[in-house]
Scaffold this active site. Structure first.
Site, PDB file in Angstrom:
ATOM      1  N   GLY A   5      77.308  62.056 -32.746  1.00 51.70           N
ATOM      2  CA  GLY A   5      77.779  62.817 -31.596  1.00 51.70           C
ATOM      3  C   GLY A   5      78.122  61.905 -30.431  1.00 51.70           C
ATOM      4  O   GLY A   5      77.310  61.095 -29.998  1.00 51.70           O
ATOM      5  N   GLY A   7      79.012  63.108 -27.426  1.00 54.96           N
ATOM      6  CA  GLY A   7      78.989  63.966 -26.238  1.00 54.96           C
ATOM      7  C   GLY A   7      78.206  63.277 -25.134  1.00 54.96           C
ATOM      8  O   GLY A   7      78.096  62.048 -25.089  1.00 54.96           O
ATOM      9  N   PHE A   8      77.644  64.082 -24.236  1.00 60.24           N
ATOM     10  CA  PHE A   8      76.941  63.505 -23.083  1.00 60.24           C
ATOM     11  C   PHE A   8      75.775  62.618 -23.515  1.00 60.24           C
ATOM     12  O   PHE A   8      75.563  61.540 -22.964  1.00 60.24           O
ATOM     13  CB  PHE A   8      76.434  64.619 -22.168  1.00 60.24           C
ATOM     14  CG  PHE A   8      77.522  65.238 -21.356  1.00 60.24           C
ATOM     15  CD1 PHE A   8      78.019  64.594 -20.237  1.00 60.24           C
ATOM     16  CD2 PHE A   8      78.074  66.459 -21.711  1.00 60.24           C
ATOM     17  CE1 PHE A   8      79.038  65.153 -19.474  1.00 60.24           C
ATOM     18  CE2 PHE A   8      79.085  67.026 -20.965  1.00 60.24           C
ATOM     19  CZ  PHE A   8      79.567  66.370 -19.841  1.00 60.24           C
ATOM     20  N   GLY A   9      75.001  63.064 -24.492  1.00 57.53           N
ATOM     21  CA  GLY A   9      73.839  62.292 -24.917  1.00 57.53           C
ATOM     22  C   GLY A   9      74.236  61.051 -25.694  1.00 57.53           C
ATOM     23  O   GLY A   9      73.861  59.918 -25.350  1.00 57.53           O
ATOM     24  N   VAL A  73      79.206  64.879 -39.803  1.00 57.58           N
ATOM     25  CA  VAL A  73      77.916  64.616 -40.439  1.00 57.58           C
ATOM     26  C   VAL A  73      77.400  65.925 -41.037  1.00 57.58           C
ATOM     27  O   VAL A  73      77.345  66.950 -40.352  1.00 57.58           O
ATOM     28  CB  VAL A  73      76.921  64.031 -39.412  1.00 57.58           C
ATOM     29  CG1 VAL A  73      75.527  63.941 -39.989  1.00 57.58           C
ATOM     30  CG2 VAL A  73      77.417  62.663 -38.953  1.00 57.58           C
ATOM     31  N   GLU A 164      81.805  81.400 -13.760  1.00 57.36           N
ATOM     32  CA  GLU A 164      82.961  80.544 -13.463  1.00 57.36           C
ATOM     33  C   GLU A 164      84.236  81.132 -14.058  1.00 57.36           C
ATOM     34  O   GLU A 164      85.292  81.157 -13.409  1.00 57.36           O
ATOM     35  CB  GLU A 164      82.704  79.132 -13.995  1.00 57.36           C
ATOM     36  CG  GLU A 164      81.608  78.450 -13.172  1.00 57.36           C
ATOM     37  CD  GLU A 164      81.212  77.051 -13.639  1.00 57.36           C
ATOM     38  OE1 GLU A 164      80.681  76.300 -12.825  1.00 57.36           O
ATOM     39  OE2 GLU A 164      81.416  76.721 -14.821  1.00 57.36           O
ATOM     40  N   ASP A 294      71.198  68.832 -26.239  1.00 60.10           N
ATOM     41  CA  ASP A 294      71.055  70.245 -26.609  1.00 60.10           C
ATOM     42  C   ASP A 294      70.351  70.442 -27.945  1.00 60.10           C
ATOM     43  O   ASP A 294      69.868  71.538 -28.241  1.00 60.10           O
ATOM     44  CB  ASP A 294      72.449  70.891 -26.725  1.00 60.10           C
ATOM     45  CG  ASP A 294      73.062  71.197 -25.372  1.00 60.10           C
ATOM     46  OD1 ASP A 294      72.466  70.827 -24.342  1.00 60.10           O
ATOM     47  OD2 ASP A 294      74.150  71.813 -25.361  1.00 60.10           O
ATOM     48  N   ALA A 310      73.929  69.053 -19.117  1.00 53.48           N
ATOM     49  CA  ALA A 310      74.452  67.695 -19.301  1.00 53.48           C
ATOM     50  C   ALA A 310      73.460  66.627 -18.855  1.00 53.48           C
ATOM     51  O   ALA A 310      73.287  65.611 -19.543  1.00 53.48           O
ATOM     52  CB  ALA A 310      75.773  67.570 -18.529  1.00 53.48           C
ATOM     53  N   GLN A 311      72.790  66.828 -17.720  1.00 52.33           N
ATOM     54  CA  GLN A 311      71.906  65.777 -17.212  1.00 52.33           C
ATOM     55  C   GLN A 311      70.743  65.486 -18.162  1.00 52.33           C
ATOM     56  O   GLN A 311      70.308  64.341 -18.283  1.00 52.33           O
ATOM     57  CB  GLN A 311      71.375  66.160 -15.823  1.00 52.33           C
ATOM     58  CG  GLN A 311      72.272  65.692 -14.683  1.00 52.33           C
ATOM     59  CD  GLN A 311      72.453  64.177 -14.657  1.00 52.33           C
ATOM     60  OE1 GLN A 311      71.572  63.412 -14.991  1.00 52.33           O
ATOM     61  NE2 GLN A 311      73.632  63.746 -14.255  1.00 52.33           N
TER      62      GLN A 311
HETATM   63  C1  LIG Z   1      81.699  75.814 -21.449  1.00 50.07           C
HETATM   64  C2  LIG Z   1      80.509  74.972 -21.093  1.00 50.07           C
HETATM   65  C3  LIG Z   1      80.238  74.708 -19.764  1.00 50.07           C
HETATM   66  C4  LIG Z   1      79.144  73.926 -19.412  1.00 50.07           C
HETATM   67  N1  LIG Z   1      78.916  73.680 -18.089  1.00 50.07           N
HETATM   68  C5  LIG Z   1      77.902  72.867 -17.748  1.00 50.07           C
HETATM   69  C6  LIG Z   1      77.705  72.523 -16.394  1.00 50.07           C
HETATM   70  O1  LIG Z   1      78.445  72.956 -15.497  1.00 50.07           O
HETATM   71  N2  LIG Z   1      76.669  71.682 -16.100  1.00 50.07           N
HETATM   72  C7  LIG Z   1      75.841  71.192 -17.073  1.00 50.07           C
HETATM   73  O2  LIG Z   1      74.923  70.429 -16.762  1.00 50.07           O
HETATM   74  N3  LIG Z   1      76.000  71.519 -18.355  1.00 50.07           N
HETATM   75  C8  LIG Z   1      77.014  72.338 -18.718  1.00 50.07           C
HETATM   76  N4  LIG Z   1      77.194  72.662 -20.028  1.00 50.07           N
HETATM   77  C9  LIG Z   1      76.217  72.203 -21.019  1.00 50.07           C
HETATM   78  C10 LIG Z   1      76.455  70.740 -21.378  1.00 50.07           C
HETATM   79  O3  LIG Z   1      77.811  70.534 -21.690  1.00 50.07           O
HETATM   80  C11 LIG Z   1      75.559  70.395 -22.572  1.00 50.07           C
HETATM   81  O4  LIG Z   1      74.227  70.587 -22.219  1.00 50.07           O
HETATM   82  C12 LIG Z   1      75.800  68.943 -23.003  1.00 50.07           C
HETATM   83  O5  LIG Z   1      77.116  68.781 -23.459  1.00 50.07           O
HETATM   84  C13 LIG Z   1      74.814  68.542 -24.091  1.00 50.07           C
HETATM   85  O6  LIG Z   1      75.089  67.237 -24.482  1.00 50.07           O
HETATM   86  P1  LIG Z   1      74.940  66.825 -26.011  1.00 50.07           P
HETATM   87  O7  LIG Z   1      75.226  65.369 -26.077  1.00 50.07           O
HETATM   88  O8  LIG Z   1      73.633  67.319 -26.527  1.00 50.07           O
HETATM   89  O9  LIG Z   1      76.045  67.673 -26.759  1.00 50.07           O
HETATM   90  P2  LIG Z   1      77.636  67.619 -26.581  1.00 50.07           P
HETATM   91  O10 LIG Z   1      78.021  67.042 -25.274  1.00 50.07           O
HETATM   92  O11 LIG Z   1      78.127  68.971 -26.908  1.00 50.07           O
HETATM   93  O12 LIG Z   1      78.091  66.613 -27.708  1.00 50.07           O
HETATM   94  C14 LIG Z   1      77.891  66.881 -29.065  1.00 50.07           C
HETATM   95  C15 LIG Z   1      78.865  66.021 -29.832  1.00 50.07           C
HETATM   96  O13 LIG Z   1      78.508  66.086 -31.212  1.00 50.07           O
HETATM   97  C16 LIG Z   1      79.678  66.248 -31.990  1.00 50.07           C
HETATM   98  N5  LIG Z   1      79.278  66.900 -33.222  1.00 50.07           N
HETATM   99  C17 LIG Z   1      78.764  68.130 -33.379  1.00 50.07           C
HETATM  100  N6  LIG Z   1      78.471  68.360 -34.659  1.00 50.07           N
HETATM  101  C18 LIG Z   1      78.804  67.247 -35.332  1.00 50.07           C
HETATM  102  C19 LIG Z   1      78.735  66.871 -36.697  1.00 50.07           C
HETATM  103  N7  LIG Z   1      78.246  67.687 -37.626  1.00 50.07           N
HETATM  104  N8  LIG Z   1      79.191  65.650 -37.055  1.00 50.07           N
HETATM  105  C20 LIG Z   1      79.704  64.791 -36.120  1.00 50.07           C
HETATM  106  N9  LIG Z   1      79.776  65.095 -34.813  1.00 50.07           N
HETATM  107  C21 LIG Z   1      79.325  66.306 -34.427  1.00 50.07           C
HETATM  108  C22 LIG Z   1      80.595  67.076 -31.122  1.00 50.07           C
HETATM  109  O14 LIG Z   1      81.956  66.912 -31.498  1.00 50.07           O
HETATM  110  C23 LIG Z   1      80.300  66.523 -29.730  1.00 50.07           C
HETATM  111  O15 LIG Z   1      81.157  65.454 -29.399  1.00 50.07           O
HETATM  112  C24 LIG Z   1      78.286  73.415 -20.421  1.00 50.07           C
HETATM  113  C25 LIG Z   1      78.584  73.672 -21.771  1.00 50.07           C
HETATM  114  C26 LIG Z   1      79.681  74.433 -22.099  1.00 50.07           C
HETATM  115  C27 LIG Z   1      80.001  74.693 -23.547  1.00 50.07           C
END
Ligand SMILES: Cc1cc2nc3c(=O)[nH]c(=O)nc-3n(C[C@H](O)[C@H](O)[C@H](O)COP(=O)(O)OP(=O)(O)OC[C@H]3O[C@@H](n4cnc5c(N)ncnc54)[C@H](O)[C@@H]3O)c2cc1C
Length: 420
Positions: A5, A7-9, A73, A164, A294, A310-311
């Site tokens: 992943g 994403g943010f993490g 994955v 929003e 998440d 996100a944080q």
């Molecule tokens: C519409 C929306 C608005 C939001 N607004 C806010 C906000 O204003 N403030 C805030 O703090 N938080 C907000 N959030 C929540 C925040 O985005 C999440 O808490 C944050 O993204 C979590 O980070 P993460 O790294 O766990 O997951 P993510 O950032 O979602 O990253 C997960 C990554 O894993 C990848 N992935 C998933 N499954 C697989 C797999 N099987 N194989 C390979 N890759 C995979 C995805 O493509 C993605 O790139 C919002 C979320 C959404 C959906």
């Protein structure tokens, strides 16, 4: 080391390990990092999809130890230290960071999977934008569709995303679509925000919730509190009291659950499928595996669950990036301590609420400008920041939500013919 992943993490874990003596492979099913807090602006035509996304391969300049792989994955063999990628050879690891995020949860409400629009990915946002614009086009051609709820948008869930979207859709319709469709009676359009609890924005103070409610109602949004959704059909939404809202557009923002990848590990999971982790974010019994963002059940110092925001993911990623060199140096693991930097939501133009540490609360225009600033700072990539800033300035001066483009309404074949 393998990070699942970007994403943010995952991104913050990889950035923290860039140029360190660790061989890092980042695997993501998409080739971009998405900035989800601005996803609703793509869905409501304020921004284009690639304004809030950045190619993962471009995120680690000058870091030859970080490799990027496009792949989904599908499982992890914790005993053999192997990550299974769909259609490819498994990848082995010494350390693994799982940061695959969350997926939409329908909470078992019938019809959500078939009839609602989720908002979790760029594709979701573009699909929703296409659908809303196409529905207005169809109603313009056949005004009788308005009776069937063609101009009604129902937002399920009164959290930040629902709020929003409600503010943004009311502005898109009231300004841009009213201009675009002069022959259509756009005053009959409705934006309805439906929430099961008796208040909006659960994570915020009662004062901020009240302000958000008042602002939305002043924009013409109908807010239905204490109104659980019983079912969705192709015709509309049935509420718990049996009443029906006729609509073609239901956006489901009511909840998320952890990516199913967590449950597939066969490890203890918490509410919503999040993987239970130790104080240092590693998996009990598997100290070489970390779960963040998440996907993890992350707690604060008092043991209370931290929200899926996100944080939490960003700070978790940075913590893991610090933990691995410590491990390699034979030093003891340090616990993860979350620093709460506050929470924000925008309710529309010139209206946002920001609750910051030390009890600081910003609302209205001040809250809105602080919201814009924070999102610009955290958006990844200089080009994206510049484009978003220009778009926002343009929108501020002209009220124009310029990305009112239907990219694909599904009615054309690849050769341009109309489908039956
Ligand atoms: C519409 C929306 C608005 C939001 N607004 C806010 C906000 O204003 N403030 C805030 O703090 N938080 C907000 N959030 C929540 C925040 O985005 C999440 O808490 C944050 O993204 C979590 O980070 P993460 O790294 O766990 O997951 P993510 O950032 O979602 O990253 C997960 C990554 O894993 C990848 N992935 C998933 N499954 C697989 C797999 N099987 N194989 C390979 N890759 C995979 C995805 O493509 C993605 O790139 C919002 C979320 C959404 C959906």
């Amino acid at each position: 080391m393998v990070i699942v992943g970007a994403g943010f993490g995952g991104l913050n874990a990889a950035r923290g390990l860039a140029r360190q003596p660790v061989d890092v492979t980042v695997v993501d099913r998409d080739n971009y990092h998405g900035f989800w807090p601005l996803l609703y602006q793509v869905a409501t035509a304020a921004l284009g999809p690639d304004d809030i996304a950045h190619p993962v391969r471009g995120l680690f300049p000058g870091a030859p130890n970080v490799h990027v792989r496009l792949g989904t994955v599908v499982g992890v063999d914790l005993d053999r230290h192997l990550v299974a990628i769909a259609g490819e050879e498994p990848v082995s690891y010494d350390y693994l960071v799982l940061a695959a995020g969350s997926v939409t949860s329908d909470f078992g409400v019938p019809g959500v999977a078939e009839h609602a629009f989720p908002l979790k990915t760029l594709q979701d946002a573009v699909r929703l934008r296409n659908h809303v614009l196409t529905t207005f086009e169809r109603a313009d051609a056949s005004p009788e569709l308005v009776e069937e709820g063609a101009l009604t948008i129902v937002l399920a869930g009164g959290g930040p995303t629902g709020v929003e979207l409600a503010g943004a859709f009311s502005e898109l319709i009231g300004v841009n679509l009213a201009r675009d469709f002069p022959r259509l009676d756009v005053t009959r359009a409705r934006v309805i925000l439906v929430e099961a609890l008796d208040h909006l924005l659960s994570g915020f103070s009662p004062v901020s919730r009240r302000r958000a409610l008042d602002t939305l109602e002043a924009k013409g949004v109908e807010v239905r509190l204490a109104s659980p959704i019983a079912a969705l059909t192709a015709e509309g939404v049935t509420l718990g009291d049996g009443s029906v809202l006729r609509t073609r557009t239901v956006v489901w923002t009511a909840g998320v659950r952890a990516n199913p990848l967590g449950a597939q590990l066969g490890l203890p999971v918490g509410k919503g499928g999040t993987v239970d982790v130790s104080a240092d974010l590693s998996v009990p019994g598997f100290p070489e595996v970390f779960v963040i963002g998440d996907l993890a059940t992350v707690t604060d110092r008092k043991g209370g669950p931290l929200p899926q925001v996100a944080q939490v993911a960003i700070q978790g990623g940075r913590h893991v990036a610090r933990s691995i060199p410590r491990r390699q140096a034979g030093k003891p693991a340090r616990p993860f301590h979350y620093v709460d930097k506050g929470t924000m939501a925008t309710v529309g133009r010139h209206a946002a609420i920001a609750e910051l540490p030390l009890g600081i609360k910003l609302t209205g225009g001040l809250g809105w400008f602080s919201w814009l600033g924070v999102h610009l700072v955290f958006l990844i990539g200089f080009r994206n920041r510049a484009v978003v800033l220009v778009n926002w300035a343009w929108n501020y001066l002209t009220w124009d939500r310029a990305s009112r483009v239907i990219l694909d309404d599904g009615s054309r074949t690849p050769t341009g013919q109309t489908r039956d």
